[in-house]
Design a protein around this motif. Structure first.
Motif, PDB file in Angstrom:
ATOM      1  N   ALA A 174      -8.768  -0.234  -4.631  1.00  0.00           N
ATOM      2  CA  ALA A 174      -9.093  -0.301  -3.369  1.00  0.00           C
ATOM      3  C   ALA A 174      -9.984   0.755  -2.861  1.00  0.00           C
ATOM      4  O   ALA A 174      -9.722   1.856  -2.868  1.00  0.00           O
ATOM      5  N   GLY A 175     -10.818   0.465  -2.040  1.00  0.00           N
ATOM      6  CA  GLY A 175     -11.768   1.421  -1.272  1.00  0.00           C
ATOM      7  C   GLY A 175     -12.460   2.369  -2.126  1.00  0.00           C
ATOM      8  O   GLY A 175     -12.490   2.093  -3.438  1.00  0.00           O
ATOM      9  N   GLY A 176     -13.088   3.297  -1.571  1.00  0.00           N
ATOM     10  CA  GLY A 176     -13.785   4.367  -2.241  1.00  0.00           C
ATOM     11  C   GLY A 176     -15.218   4.412  -2.663  1.00  0.00           C
ATOM     12  O   GLY A 176     -15.508   5.032  -3.592  1.00  0.00           O
TER      13      GLY A 176
ATOM     14  N   VAL B 188      -5.523   3.897  -7.151  1.00  0.00           N
ATOM     15  CA  VAL B 188      -6.311   4.507  -6.264  1.00  0.00           C
ATOM     16  C   VAL B 188      -6.126   6.077  -6.152  1.00  0.00           C
ATOM     17  O   VAL B 188      -5.144   6.546  -6.270  1.00  0.00           O
ATOM     18  N   PRO B 189      -7.047   6.831  -6.043  1.00  0.00           N
ATOM     19  CA  PRO B 189      -7.086   8.229  -5.948  1.00  0.00           C
ATOM     20  C   PRO B 189      -6.551   8.502  -4.379  1.00  0.00           C
ATOM     21  O   PRO B 189      -6.678   7.657  -3.180  1.00  0.00           O
TER      22      PRO B 189
ATOM     23  N   THR C 277       0.707   0.316  -4.783  1.00  0.00           N
ATOM     24  CA  THR C 277      -0.383   1.365  -4.758  1.00  0.00           C
ATOM     25  C   THR C 277       0.674   2.534  -5.614  1.00  0.00           C
ATOM     26  O   THR C 277       1.633   2.874  -5.233  1.00  0.00           O
TER      27      THR C 277
ATOM     28  N   LYS D 269     -11.583  13.677  -8.759  1.00  0.00           N
ATOM     29  CA  LYS D 269     -10.449  12.676  -8.405  1.00  0.00           C
ATOM     30  C   LYS D 269     -10.963  11.199  -9.074  1.00  0.00           C
ATOM     31  O   LYS D 269     -10.021  10.688  -9.482  1.00  0.00           O
ATOM     32  N   TYR D 270     -12.136  11.048  -9.267  1.00  0.00           N
ATOM     33  CA  TYR D 270     -12.619   9.688  -9.861  1.00  0.00           C
ATOM     34  C   TYR D 270     -12.710   9.986 -11.199  1.00  0.00           C
ATOM     35  O   TYR D 270     -12.296   8.935 -12.062  1.00  0.00           O
TER      36      TYR D 270
ATOM     37  N   TYR E 227      -9.069  -4.677  -3.192  1.00  0.00           N
ATOM     38  CA  TYR E 227      -8.463  -4.824  -1.649  1.00  0.00           C
ATOM     39  C   TYR E 227      -9.577  -3.959  -0.940  1.00  0.00           C
ATOM     40  O   TYR E 227     -10.068  -2.993  -1.255  1.00  0.00           O
ATOM     41  N   ALA E 228     -10.203  -4.884   0.113  1.00  0.00           N
ATOM     42  CA  ALA E 228     -11.385  -4.159   0.917  1.00  0.00           C
ATOM     43  C   ALA E 228     -10.916  -4.724   2.278  1.00  0.00           C
ATOM     44  O   ALA E 228     -10.226  -5.620   2.633  1.00  0.00           O
ATOM     45  N   ASN E 229     -11.551  -3.830   3.252  1.00  0.00           N
ATOM     46  CA  ASN E 229     -11.382  -4.337   4.604  1.00  0.00           C
ATOM     47  C   ASN E 229     -12.786  -4.408   5.332  1.00  0.00           C
ATOM     48  O   ASN E 229     -13.382  -3.776   6.106  1.00  0.00           O
TER      49      ASN E 229
ATOM     50  N   ALA F  44       0.943  -1.131  -0.070  1.00  0.00           N
ATOM     51  CA  ALA F  44      -0.009  -0.006  -0.220  1.00  0.00           C
ATOM     52  C   ALA F  44       0.972   1.237  -0.027  1.00  0.00           C
ATOM     53  O   ALA F  44       2.068   1.240   0.382  1.00  0.00           O
ATOM     54  N   ASP F  45       0.237   2.269  -0.456  1.00  0.00           N
ATOM     55  CA  ASP F  45       1.306   3.406  -0.513  1.00  0.00           C
ATOM     56  C   ASP F  45       0.437   4.770  -0.551  1.00  0.00           C
ATOM     57  O   ASP F  45      -0.662   4.838  -1.258  1.00  0.00           O
ATOM     58  N   THR F  46       0.836   5.983   0.039  1.00  0.00           N
ATOM     59  CA  THR F  46       0.311   7.171   0.149  1.00  0.00           C
ATOM     60  C   THR F  46       1.600   7.951   0.277  1.00  0.00           C
ATOM     61  O   THR F  46       2.461   7.834   1.105  1.00  0.00           O
TER      62      THR F  46
ATOM     63  N   SER G  22      -6.566  10.303  -0.635  1.00  0.00           N
ATOM     64  CA  SER G  22      -7.565  11.031  -0.167  1.00  0.00           C
ATOM     65  C   SER G  22      -6.893  11.844   1.120  1.00  0.00           C
ATOM     66  O   SER G  22      -7.950  12.376   1.947  1.00  0.00           O
TER      67      SER G  22
ATOM     68  N   ARG H 291     -13.992  15.145  -4.982  1.00  0.00           N
ATOM     69  CA  ARG H 291     -14.144  13.646  -5.123  1.00  0.00           C
ATOM     70  C   ARG H 291     -14.538  13.253  -6.557  1.00  0.00           C
ATOM     71  O   ARG H 291     -14.163  12.366  -7.227  1.00  0.00           O
TER      72      ARG H 291
HETATM   73  C1  LIG Z   1      -7.946  -2.161   1.679  1.00  0.00           C
HETATM   74  C2  LIG Z   1      -7.758  -0.723   1.389  1.00  0.00           C
HETATM   75  C3  LIG Z   1      -6.300  -0.387   0.951  1.00  0.00           C
HETATM   76  C4  LIG Z   1      -6.101   0.686   0.417  1.00  0.00           C
HETATM   77  N1  LIG Z   1      -4.845   1.272   0.039  1.00  0.00           N
HETATM   78  C5  LIG Z   1      -4.827   2.266  -0.287  1.00  0.00           C
HETATM   79  C6  LIG Z   1      -3.457   2.982  -0.486  1.00  0.00           C
HETATM   80  O1  LIG Z   1      -2.532   2.138  -0.684  1.00  0.00           O
HETATM   81  N2  LIG Z   1      -3.167   4.200  -1.001  1.00  0.00           N
HETATM   82  C7  LIG Z   1      -4.036   4.910  -0.599  1.00  0.00           C
HETATM   83  O2  LIG Z   1      -3.756   6.049  -0.712  1.00  0.00           O
HETATM   84  N3  LIG Z   1      -5.570   4.759  -0.329  1.00  0.00           N
HETATM   85  C8  LIG Z   1      -5.693   3.252  -0.006  1.00  0.00           C
HETATM   86  N4  LIG Z   1      -6.841   3.203   0.294  1.00  0.00           N
HETATM   87  C9  LIG Z   1      -7.906   4.076   0.652  1.00  0.00           C
HETATM   88  C10 LIG Z   1      -8.845   4.266  -0.704  1.00  0.00           C
HETATM   89  O3  LIG Z   1      -8.083   4.004  -2.071  1.00  0.00           O
HETATM   90  C11 LIG Z   1      -9.785   5.541  -0.588  1.00  0.00           C
HETATM   91  O4  LIG Z   1      -8.714   6.679  -0.919  1.00  0.00           O
HETATM   92  C12 LIG Z   1     -10.620   5.660   0.448  1.00  0.00           C
HETATM   93  O5  LIG Z   1     -11.092   4.661   0.533  1.00  0.00           O
HETATM   94  C13 LIG Z   1     -11.323   6.828   0.439  1.00  0.00           C
HETATM   95  O6  LIG Z   1     -11.960   6.691  -0.495  1.00  0.00           O
HETATM   96  P1  LIG Z   1     -12.786   8.223  -1.157  1.00  0.00           P
HETATM   97  O7  LIG Z   1     -11.499   9.316  -1.611  1.00  0.00           O
HETATM   98  O8  LIG Z   1     -13.336   7.794  -2.390  1.00  0.00           O
HETATM   99  O9  LIG Z   1     -13.386   8.876  -0.104  1.00  0.00           O
HETATM  100  C14 LIG Z   1      -7.192   1.960   0.586  1.00  0.00           C
HETATM  101  C15 LIG Z   1      -8.612   1.411   0.941  1.00  0.00           C
HETATM  102  C16 LIG Z   1      -8.943   0.205   1.414  1.00  0.00           C
HETATM  103  C17 LIG Z   1     -10.258  -0.274   1.941  1.00  0.00           C
END
Ligand SMILES: Cc1cc2nc3c(=O)[nH]c(=O)nc-3n(C[C@H](O)[C@H](O)[C@H](O)COP(=O)(O)O)c2cc1C
Ligand SMILES: Cc1cc2nc3c(=O)[nH]c(=O)nc-3n(C[C@H](O)[C@H](O)[C@H](O)COP(=O)(O)O)c2cc1C
Lengths: 444, 444
Positions: free
Chosen positions: A220-222, A130-131, A99, A151-152, A238-240, A60-62, A133, A148
């Motif tokens: 992932a996510g979003g 992934v965008p 990421t 971004k998408y 990827y999901a949690n 994962a990365d930010t 956040s 948002r």
């Molecule tokens: C399992 C999982 C892994 C994620 N991995 C990353 C990641 O590596 N880098 C990142 O910036 N965000 C990651 N996210 C965050 C999502 O990409 C997203 O930014 C977040 O769910 C918020 O979404 P939104 O900006 O659409 O509101 C991850 C989210 C989940 C659920």
């Protein structure tokens, strides 16, 4: 015993900062406190995962330092491309996925670097699109976060341009005909010339196909917007989810969305985040987690637990369970999917120290227990359709990766739930992902 | 014999596409036609260079496919960070330097990736900071090239932000005190918060110091504006002088410019591009070059030579020298610094095939000859103050790198012109570059 060609569990191993998924991992015995910058250590974990036939490593990365380093290690790798390239040189099969932000990077950079990694690894690269956040990450790039919607919208454009660049050489464009004096067939290498509202690129990329054609897309996510990106482009998601129901709902929604855009839903695999702590007994696993909890910020954790279940808890109560009065007064925080489970565990009578050791406040479902407990949990989730596999957040890598590979993997294999060898040599092979070159024709 | 502490020649080995500096290199016997994508091959060249104590590998780069691949290989690596990281994993001393565009990349990306490479290589990374001058490269990033002034204004900003990000951790910020529960000293990790006209970044970077603190800056080309960038920030400068006088003029100008901004001129080293072809005799070296010339586009080369010396030459004359009438009518192109040398060689009576084999139309000075001829040339240039070292463009890597290391390097060493071992473990050690962390305080 499932039939031999029934679907099996897919496994991703998260290897973030080199220490482990728990904040205190860097302080554990056996851990090299310099692992964050030591490629030898990171490579060893990847090799261990490969020994266990785990399908892929996930970073994962930010691009931001968003943690107080006084007590904790950074969340992410020094740089995903540098770390995955290091792993590529010393492994042969395992997939290498990271990421890279669709908000902060240009598609040409993403396309070039992940394709070069795909080349260096002989077809094992994947990109988690992934965008971003986190505003502080955007500030590192001198911008404020777009809306948002922007971004998408940009995420769709970036993925399409990246895939088009990846497809700018046809599969057989690189002829390398020494006798015929022909390096490549330029009629099979074409520019891209895409221009969207947010990004553009002329192309072509100067990189021929890899053994898997082009890297695999993850997402992932979003929420709904993320689901739409995943449904259109992703092979892995990827999901949690914190419960089987949540996982099943997410997976069903994903599959339905994939079907709506004309894809076979089996082409999109949901990886559920999961944090196993494996030890000889449940008590030993809880003790391992206690040491981890205590190694960093236990006081904060107690207060956090309190806010999750609606009680003003303090460290003074660490070695006692909740009283009957407290249990009666508890109100699980409605916005937090972990809260009901936290209260359930507390109701079993554990001390607060042990309630926390169950991982109730962690950002993944946690199973502290024996290898069989962990395998049982995975089997239950998988067979209930809550996921296609797991994204493993191992507590402490130094010994936890070996333990998972040596104890949990064989159990899953004995139960017919996990493959006993890689199906092929590329990440697409491991995931059963169809060959693809350029953008998916079904989407255009 | 120079005194033991007299300056010695510095050597950079250019390893571009994996084949060699000559367009026909990919077709030569012994060359793997897939070397472009084969990290094993590239790593072997780096190991050979390290055996020869060469100070650094240099990957020039422009993010564009700007060559007709029907006959020639791409000019640049699949991706410099992926290739240099692969080399870092299998070498121990040699420096690893690549170009990354100040026009097309964000400073946070450059800072993070080169610093991660610096970490992975234990202090051996360098960044060649150059603005991009090819419109098609800009088009890959969806933009048109900015004006020259904007490009250089941005270049200054990008280098300053990158260096500030590199300096965002003090040298001893990463304490890793397990007993004391302290991962890092946050009072020694500071944001950057720089905003220029073109780029900005908040920082800090999430990467601690490497063994050399931070990567070394290189610069290349670009007239007065480039000289100003080089003078302020660079430790190494790549240049392509065609004569000793040109080299000396460039080096003197560079040293004077460095002095004007308060630096010791000895801190800035000029690497002159140089293309050796080494064989048992001059005739054998010319024959090697002839095979290379013929392997791709000899006809074009004859016409190019003609335009350089003002004569309408055709392939029909390849095996004859210029006639007396032709020599009398020849007019060296005034804008081309290579033209007088081309005419000099033609006047010696060589056939056109052999005139070309002398490398007179190449973009570097070429010496086809014995190891001693090549060493003589290098000695002459170095002792005349035309450069501090050479950036070697070896004709065909498959055998040329070994030949240079096994035959030329020992001669230079015997003459006291080249070190017999690395002075230390980092690129700064190899270049005698002073320690630096963050931006150079003399420049602020
Ligand atoms: C399992 C999982 C892994 C994620 N991995 C990353 C990641 O590596 N880098 C990142 O910036 N965000 C990651 N996210 C965050 C999502 O990409 C997203 O930014 C977040 O769910 C918020 O979404 P939104 O900006 O659409 O509101 C991850 C989210 C989940 C659920
Ligand atoms: C020895 C040498 C090496 C160079 N390496 C690169 C390179 O790797 N990438 C690049 O885009 N330009 C490279 N250049 C080009 C210069 O950076 C610069 O763009 C060119 O000299 C034109 O300068 P201008 O844009 O200031 O007119 C190099 C130039 C020289 C002389």
């Amino acid at each position: 015993m499932p039939s031999p060609d029934a679907p099996q569990i897919l496994l991703a191993l998260q290897l973030a900062n080199g220490y482990g998924a728990q904040p205190g991992a860097w302080r554990m015995p056996g851990t090299d406190p310099s692992a964050y910058t030591d490629m030898d250590v990171l490579v060893r974990y990847a090799q261990t995962a490969e020994r266990g036939k785990i399908q892929l490593i996930f970073l994962a990365d930010t691009p931001v330092l968003d943690v107080d380093l006084e007590q904790q290690a950074p969340h992410h790798a020094t740089d995903p491309i540098v770390v995955l390239t290091s792993m590529a040189r010393s492994t042969e099969r395992i997939g290498l996925v990271a990421t890279s932000s669709t908000t902060l990077n240009e598609p040409f950079t993403i396309a070039r670097q992940f394709k070069a990694l795909d080349i260096a690894s002989h077809g094992r690269a994947g990109w988690n699109a992934v965008p971003t956040s986190i505003p502080a990450a955007a500030a590192n790039y001198g911008i404020t976060l777009p809306s948002r919607q922007d971004k998408y919208e940009r995420a769709h454009e970036v993925v399409q341009v990246v895939q088009a660049l990846w497809g700018s050489w046809e599969a057989d464009a690189w002829v390398r005909d020494v006798e015929g004096r022909r390096f490549a067939d330029m009629s099979k290498i074409r520019p891209v010339n895409l221009r969207g509202r947010h990004v553009a690129s002329a192309g072509p990329l100067a990189i021929p196909p890899s053994e898997q054609g082009q890297p695999v897309i993850f997402q992932a996510g979003g929420g709904d917007a993320g689901l739409e990106v995943a449904a259109r482009y992703a092979t892995g998601v990827y999901a949690n989810p914190f419960t089987i129901d949540e996982g099943r709902a997410h997976r069903d929604a994903l599959r339905a969305a994939a079907e709506r855009v004309g894809r076979d839903p089996d082409e999109v695999k949901l990886f559920a985040g999961f944090m196993p702590t494996v030890a000889a007994s449940r008590r030993a696993a809880l003790d391992r987690r206690r040491i981890l909890d205590e190694s960093v910020d236990l006081d904060q954790r107690v207060r956090y637990l309190g806010s999750m279940i609606g009680l003003p808890l303090t460290p003074a109560q660490l070695d006692e369970p909740l009283s009957a009065d407290q249990l009666a007064a508890a109100r699980p925080s409605p916005g937090d999917p972990r809260a009901p489970h936290a209260l359930d565990v507390a109701q079993e009578g554990w001390t607060l120290r042990d309630v926390l050791a169950h991982g109730v406040i962690d950002y993944h479902p946690v199973v502290p227990g024996t290898a069989a407990d962990v395998a049982d949990h995975m089997q239950e989730w998988f067979e209930a359709g809550a996921c296609d596999g797991f994204s493993l957040a191992v507590d402490v890598y130094a010994d936890g990766v070996d333990t998972f590979v040596d104890e949990v993997v064989p159990l899953l294999q004995q139960r017919g739930l996990f493959h006993t060898d890689y199906e092929g040599t590329t990440l697409r092979d491991h995931l059963g992902a169809p060959a693809q070159y350029g953008t998916d024709p079904r989407l255009s």
